[in-house]
Design a protein around this motif. Structure first.
Motif, PDB file in Angstrom:
ATOM      1  N   LEU A  42       0.676  -1.049  -0.079  1.00 57.62           N
ATOM      2  CA  LEU A  42       0.109  -0.008   0.031  1.00 57.62           C
ATOM      3  C   LEU A  42       0.702   1.270   0.231  1.00 57.62           C
ATOM      4  O   LEU A  42       1.753   1.129   0.669  1.00 57.62           O
ATOM      5  CB  LEU A  42      -0.829   0.060   1.109  1.00 57.62           C
ATOM      6  CG  LEU A  42      -1.966  -1.023   1.392  1.00 57.62           C
ATOM      7  CD1 LEU A  42      -2.641  -1.031   2.665  1.00 57.62           C
ATOM      8  CD2 LEU A  42      -3.122  -0.554   0.232  1.00 57.62           C
ATOM      9  N   GLY A  43       0.214   2.213  -0.750  1.00 54.52           N
ATOM     10  CA  GLY A  43       1.178   3.236  -0.634  1.00 54.52           C
ATOM     11  C   GLY A  43       1.908   3.577  -2.181  1.00 54.52           C
ATOM     12  O   GLY A  43       3.009   4.312  -2.218  1.00 54.52           O
ATOM     13  N   ALA A  44       1.381   2.945  -3.110  1.00 56.49           N
ATOM     14  CA  ALA A  44       1.744   3.236  -4.624  1.00 56.49           C
ATOM     15  C   ALA A  44       1.873   4.671  -5.123  1.00 56.49           C
ATOM     16  O   ALA A  44       0.725   5.247  -4.927  1.00 56.49           O
ATOM     17  CB  ALA A  44       1.091   2.297  -5.507  1.00 56.49           C
ATOM     18  N   HIS A  45       2.923   4.914  -5.773  1.00 60.93           N
ATOM     19  CA  HIS A  45       2.942   6.344  -6.451  1.00 60.93           C
ATOM     20  C   HIS A  45       2.635   7.484  -5.716  1.00 60.93           C
ATOM     21  O   HIS A  45       2.232   8.304  -6.053  1.00 60.93           O
ATOM     22  CB  HIS A  45       2.047   6.350  -7.726  1.00 60.93           C
ATOM     23  CG  HIS A  45       1.741   4.948  -8.278  1.00 60.93           C
ATOM     24  ND1 HIS A  45       2.770   4.556  -9.037  1.00 60.93           N
ATOM     25  CD2 HIS A  45       0.563   4.181  -8.372  1.00 60.93           C
ATOM     26  CE1 HIS A  45       2.059   3.579  -9.662  1.00 60.93           C
ATOM     27  NE2 HIS A  45       1.003   3.257  -9.285  1.00 60.93           N
ATOM     28  N   ILE A  46       2.780   7.410  -4.361  1.00 62.84           N
ATOM     29  CA  ILE A  46       2.634   8.447  -3.748  1.00 62.84           C
ATOM     30  C   ILE A  46       3.875   9.198  -2.801  1.00 62.84           C
ATOM     31  O   ILE A  46       4.015  10.179  -2.253  1.00 62.84           O
ATOM     32  CB  ILE A  46       1.515   8.590  -2.677  1.00 62.84           C
ATOM     33  CG1 ILE A  46       1.767   7.429  -1.645  1.00 62.84           C
ATOM     34  CG2 ILE A  46       0.089   8.289  -3.327  1.00 62.84           C
ATOM     35  CD1 ILE A  46       0.680   7.457  -0.550  1.00 62.84           C
ATOM     36  N   ASP A  47       5.040   8.295  -2.800  1.00 62.62           N
ATOM     37  CA  ASP A  47       6.141   8.519  -2.139  1.00 62.62           C
ATOM     38  C   ASP A  47       6.837   9.908  -2.812  1.00 62.62           C
ATOM     39  O   ASP A  47       7.079  10.802  -2.029  1.00 62.62           O
ATOM     40  CB  ASP A  47       7.189   7.653  -2.162  1.00 62.62           C
ATOM     41  CG  ASP A  47       7.589   6.984  -3.510  1.00 62.62           C
ATOM     42  OD1 ASP A  47       6.814   7.396  -4.653  1.00 62.62           O
ATOM     43  OD2 ASP A  47       8.654   6.374  -3.684  1.00 62.62           O
ATOM     44  N   HIS A  48       6.701  10.115  -4.187  1.00 67.35           N
ATOM     45  CA  HIS A  48       7.140  11.220  -4.811  1.00 67.35           C
ATOM     46  C   HIS A  48       6.541  12.228  -4.606  1.00 67.35           C
ATOM     47  O   HIS A  48       7.005  13.700  -4.685  1.00 67.35           O
ATOM     48  CB  HIS A  48       7.555  10.998  -6.140  1.00 67.35           C
ATOM     49  CG  HIS A  48       6.254  10.646  -7.075  1.00 67.35           C
ATOM     50  ND1 HIS A  48       5.233  11.540  -7.213  1.00 67.35           N
ATOM     51  CD2 HIS A  48       5.882   9.358  -7.418  1.00 67.35           C
ATOM     52  CE1 HIS A  48       4.099  10.730  -7.802  1.00 67.35           C
ATOM     53  NE2 HIS A  48       4.736   9.377  -8.016  1.00 67.35           N
ATOM     54  N   GLN A  49       5.297  12.360  -3.949  1.00 62.95           N
ATOM     55  CA  GLN A  49       4.282  13.580  -3.476  1.00 62.95           C
ATOM     56  C   GLN A  49       4.611  13.550  -2.084  1.00 62.95           C
ATOM     57  O   GLN A  49       3.714  14.346  -1.243  1.00 62.95           O
ATOM     58  CB  GLN A  49       3.208  13.397  -3.878  1.00 62.95           C
ATOM     59  CG  GLN A  49       2.876  13.464  -5.391  1.00 62.95           C
ATOM     60  CD  GLN A  49       3.525  14.634  -6.142  1.00 62.95           C
ATOM     61  OE1 GLN A  49       2.783  15.396  -5.723  1.00 62.95           O
ATOM     62  NE2 GLN A  49       4.372  14.537  -6.713  1.00 62.95           N
ATOM     63  N   GLY A  50       5.598  12.968  -1.219  1.00 63.57           N
ATOM     64  CA  GLY A  50       5.587  12.967   0.238  1.00 63.57           C
ATOM     65  C   GLY A  50       4.595  12.290   0.975  1.00 63.57           C
ATOM     66  O   GLY A  50       4.221  12.596   2.243  1.00 63.57           O
ATOM     67  N   GLY A  51       3.842  11.306   0.497  1.00 65.78           N
ATOM     68  CA  GLY A  51       3.036  10.551   1.101  1.00 65.78           C
ATOM     69  C   GLY A  51       3.542   9.492   2.050  1.00 65.78           C
ATOM     70  O   GLY A  51       4.694   9.195   1.929  1.00 65.78           O
ATOM     71  N   ILE A  52       2.444   8.958   2.800  1.00 64.46           N
ATOM     72  CA  ILE A  52       3.132   7.791   3.642  1.00 64.46           C
ATOM     73  C   ILE A  52       2.880   6.485   2.810  1.00 64.46           C
ATOM     74  O   ILE A  52       1.736   6.099   2.177  1.00 64.46           O
ATOM     75  CB  ILE A  52       2.079   7.768   5.025  1.00 64.46           C
ATOM     76  CG1 ILE A  52       2.494   9.304   5.664  1.00 64.46           C
ATOM     77  CG2 ILE A  52       2.588   6.770   5.929  1.00 64.46           C
ATOM     78  CD1 ILE A  52       1.294   9.414   6.717  1.00 64.46           C
ATOM     79  N   VAL A  53       3.841   5.600   3.065  1.00 65.70           N
ATOM     80  CA  VAL A  53       3.900   4.557   2.401  1.00 65.70           C
ATOM     81  C   VAL A  53       4.275   3.179   3.079  1.00 65.70           C
ATOM     82  O   VAL A  53       4.684   3.246   4.315  1.00 65.70           O
ATOM     83  CB  VAL A  53       4.885   4.440   1.187  1.00 65.70           C
ATOM     84  CG1 VAL A  53       4.692   5.591   0.142  1.00 65.70           C
ATOM     85  CG2 VAL A  53       6.430   4.510   1.761  1.00 65.70           C
ATOM     86  N   SER A  54       3.705   1.875   2.806  1.00 70.22           N
ATOM     87  CA  SER A  54       3.868   0.819   3.389  1.00 70.22           C
ATOM     88  C   SER A  54       4.774   0.115   2.572  1.00 70.22           C
ATOM     89  O   SER A  54       4.696   0.022   1.363  1.00 70.22           O
ATOM     90  CB  SER A  54       2.821   0.175   3.870  1.00 70.22           C
ATOM     91  OG  SER A  54       2.316  -0.767   2.862  1.00 70.22           O
ATOM     92  N   ALA A  55       5.923  -0.940   3.177  1.00 65.13           N
ATOM     93  CA  ALA A  55       6.764  -1.770   2.198  1.00 65.13           C
ATOM     94  C   ALA A  55       7.255  -2.682   2.951  1.00 65.13           C
ATOM     95  O   ALA A  55       7.177  -2.840   4.314  1.00 65.13           O
ATOM     96  CB  ALA A  55       7.797  -0.666   1.783  1.00 65.13           C
ATOM     97  N   MET A  56       7.765  -3.928   2.250  1.00 67.91           N
ATOM     98  CA  MET A  56       8.671  -4.755   2.947  1.00 67.91           C
ATOM     99  C   MET A  56       9.417  -5.263   1.935  1.00 67.91           C
ATOM    100  O   MET A  56       9.394  -5.247   0.838  1.00 67.91           O
ATOM    101  CB  MET A  56       7.885  -5.993   3.746  1.00 67.91           C
ATOM    102  CG  MET A  56       6.718  -6.657   3.042  1.00 67.91           C
ATOM    103  SD  MET A  56       6.189  -8.228   3.946  1.00 67.91           S
ATOM    104  CE  MET A  56       5.416  -7.529   5.135  1.00 67.91           C
ATOM    105  N   THR A  57      10.644  -6.113   2.532  1.00 69.56           N
ATOM    106  CA  THR A  57      11.524  -6.868   1.506  1.00 69.56           C
ATOM    107  C   THR A  57      11.016  -8.204   1.569  1.00 69.56           C
ATOM    108  O   THR A  57      10.391  -8.637   2.327  1.00 69.56           O
ATOM    109  CB  THR A  57      13.072  -6.698   2.023  1.00 69.56           C
ATOM    110  OG1 THR A  57      13.307  -7.180   3.531  1.00 69.56           O
ATOM    111  CG2 THR A  57      13.385  -5.406   1.943  1.00 69.56           C
TER     112      THR A  57
END
Ligand code: GLA
Length: 426
Positions: A42-57
Motif C-alpha cells: 500500500l502506498g503506490a505512487h505517492i512517495d514522490h508527493q511526500g505521502g505515507i507508504v508501506s513496504a517490506m522486503t
C-alpha cells in the motif's frame, strides 16, 4: 514455484568463487553484501508527493561479492549481464544524462548503477580512494520487474564501496545517497519508497515511511502461527514484460501531473509552498478539486485515497487482519488502474486473475506498474494452489508473453525478508 530461502549457501559459494578468480585471491577474503528486493502493498505512487507508504522486503534480491582492489580501480562482472565494467573511484562522476558515454554498450547498460553510487558518495563530500573487484548476482528472473532491482543494486554498491573505504554510514544517509543515484544521476523523479524499504525493513514487519518527514516505524502483526511462521505468503506473478523504469517516460510524466495538480490546488487554497500533494490538505482538495482537469483530478484522487488506504492498512496489519489488509491492497490496485492510469494490459490481466485465485487476500501491480509483476498476499495454506491457478490462467490470456517466462519462476512464492546488509561470513 518453490518457497525460497535466500541467500542459499550455493549462491554465496558461486559468487565468492567468481570474485576469488577475478581478484586472484582466496575465497576466504571475499566479502558479501546482500540487498533484497522490495514490495509495496500500500502506498503506490505517492512517495514522490511526500505521502505515507508501506513496504517490506522479500527473501530474494541482489548478492554482491567483492574485495577491495588495492587501488582506485573498480572491476565488475554480473551474473545476469555480459561484459565488464571498469572505472576509477577517483574519477569525478557526472549525472548519466549529462555525461558522454564513452564506455561499451554493456557498461552503459548495467555499469551506471556502480558509477551512480560513486557519484552519490562524491556528492556527499566523500573522497573515495579504494575501488572494488566485484561480482553481482540478482535472483534469477526477477530483475527489471517492479521489485526495485535498481535501488537494490545501487544500495549494494554503496554498501560495498563504503566497506572498502572504511566508512560508517547510517541507513538514513544511505537512503539519501540512493536518492541521489536515482534522482540526480539517473534522472528518475521518484520518491524514497524503494531505498527506505530496502534499508529499514525487518523480517515479518511492515515498514511504514512518511516520505515528507522521513520518519519511519516498523509494524509487526500480533500473532504468528507456530507451524508456518507467518500465516501469509507473498506471491509474485510475472507478466514477461521487462524494462528498466528509467527507460519509460510514463513514470516521470505522472510525477509531473501530480505536481501540476498540487500547484492548482495550492494556488486555490492561497498557499505558497512546494507543489507536492502532501502540502495540500484533504479539505483543500475537497474544496477545490473541481478546478482540476479530469486527468489531474484522477491523479490527486489516487494520492488522497491511497494515503487513507495506507492508514487503514497499517491498522489492519497491526491487528493481524489479513482479509482487510488484502482488500485495501486490491483497492489500491484498482486506483492505480483507474486513477493513476499506469498499468498495461498484461499486468491488469494478471491483477484480475490474482483476485480470483484461491486464498488470495489482495493483489496489485508491484512497483510503478508499467511492466514486471503483480504482488499478492495469500493465505499460506493455499499458496501453491493459487500459484498454479495464476500460471495456468495467465498462459491462456497471454500465451506469447507467458511462454518467454521460465516455467519454474513464472509465479514465485516468497516470504518477507530483512534489510540490506553485509554478511558476516565464517
Ligand atoms: C517505483 C519508484 C518508487 C515508487 C514506485 C511506485 O518503484 O521507484 O519511488 O514511486 O515506483 O509506488
Amino acid at each position: 514455484m518453490g518457497v525460497l530461502s535466500w541467500p542459499s549457501d550455493s549462491e554465496l559459494d558461486r559468487v565468492k568463487k567468481m570474485v576469488a578468480e577475478m581478484g586472484g585471491v582466496s575465497v576466504n577474503v571475499v566479502k558479501i553484501v546482500v540487498s533484497p528486493y522490495r514490495i509495496c502493498p500500500l502506498g503506490a505512487h505517492i512517495d514522490h508527493q511526500g505521502g505515507i507508504v508501506s513496504a517490506m522486503t522479500i527473501n530474494k534480491g541482489i548478492i554482491l561479492g567483492f574485495v577491495p582492489s588495492a587501488s582506485s580501480q573498480v572491476l565488475l562482472r554480473s551474473g545476469q549481464f555480459s561484459g565488464e565494467v571498469r572505472f576509477r573511484v577517483d574519477q569525478i562522476q557526472l549525472p548519466k544524462h549529462s555525461a558522454k558515454s564513452n564506455g561499451t554498450m554493456e557498461e552503459y547498460k548495467w555499469g551506471c548503477y556502480a558509477k551512480g553510487a560513486v557519484y552519490a558518495l562524491q556528492r556527499g563530500g566523500n573522497e573515495l580512494k579504494q575501488g572494488i573487484t566485484g561480482f553481482l548476482c540478482g535472483s534469477e528472473g526477477l530483475d527489471s520487474s517492479g521489485l526495485s532491482s535498481s535501488a537494490a543494486v545501487g544500495i549494494a554498491y554503496l554498501l560495498a564501496l563504503e566497506s572498502a573505504n572504511n566508512m560508517t554510514v547510517s541507513p538514513t544517509e544511505n537512503i539519501e545517497y540512493d536518492r541521489l543515484i536515482e534522482n540526480e544521476y539517473l534522472g528518475l523523479k521518484n520518491g524514497i519508497l524503494d531505498q527506505s524499504a530496502i534499508l529499514l525493513s525487518s523480517n515479518g514487519c511492515l515498514t511504514c515511511m512518511d516520505c515528507k518527514t522521513k520518519l519511519h516505524k516498523l509494524v509487526r502483526p500480533p500473532k504468528q502461527n507456530a507451524e508456518s511462521k507467518f500465516p501469509y505468503k507473498i506471491l509474485l506473478a510475472f507478466s514477461g514484460l521487462k524494462q528498466a523504469i528509467t527507460t519509460n517516460p510514463g513514470y516521470n510524466r505522472r510525477v509531473t501531473e501530480c505536481r501540476e495538480a498540487a500547484q492548482i490546488l495550492l494556488k486555490a487554497a492561497g498557499k505558497e509552498v512546494e507543489p507536492v500533494l502532501s502540502n495540500v490538505e484533504q479539505k483543500e482538495f475537497d474544496a477545490h478539486k473541481s478546478k482540476l482537469e479530469p486527468d489531474l483530478g484522477r491523479r490527486a484522487e489516487h494520492y488522497f485515497s491511497e494515503n487513507t488506504r495506507v492508514m487503514k492498512g497499517l491498522e489492519a496489519w497491526a491487528c493481524g487482519d489479513f482479509e482487510q489488509f488484502g482488500k485495501l491492497i486490491s483497492a489500491s490496485g484498482l486506483s492505480s488502474i483507474q486513477n493513476y492510469e499506469c498499468g498495461c494490459e498484461p499486468l491488469i490481466q494478471l491483477y484480475e486473475i490474482l483476485l480470483k485465485a484461491p486464498g488470495v487476500y489482495g493483489a496489485r501491480f508491484s512497483g510503478a506498474g508499467f511492466r514486471g509483476c503483480c504482488v499478492a498476499f495469500v493465505n499460506s495454506n493455499y499458496a501453491y494452489e493459487a500459484a498454479s491457478f495464476v500460471k495456468n490462467e495467465y498462459f491462456k490470456l497471454q500465451p506469447e508473453l507467458a511462454s518467454h517466462l521460465n516455467q519454474d519462476s513464472a509465479v514465485v512464492i516468497c516470504d518477507s525478508g530483512d534489510c540490506a546488509r553485509a554478511l558476516s561470513l565464517r
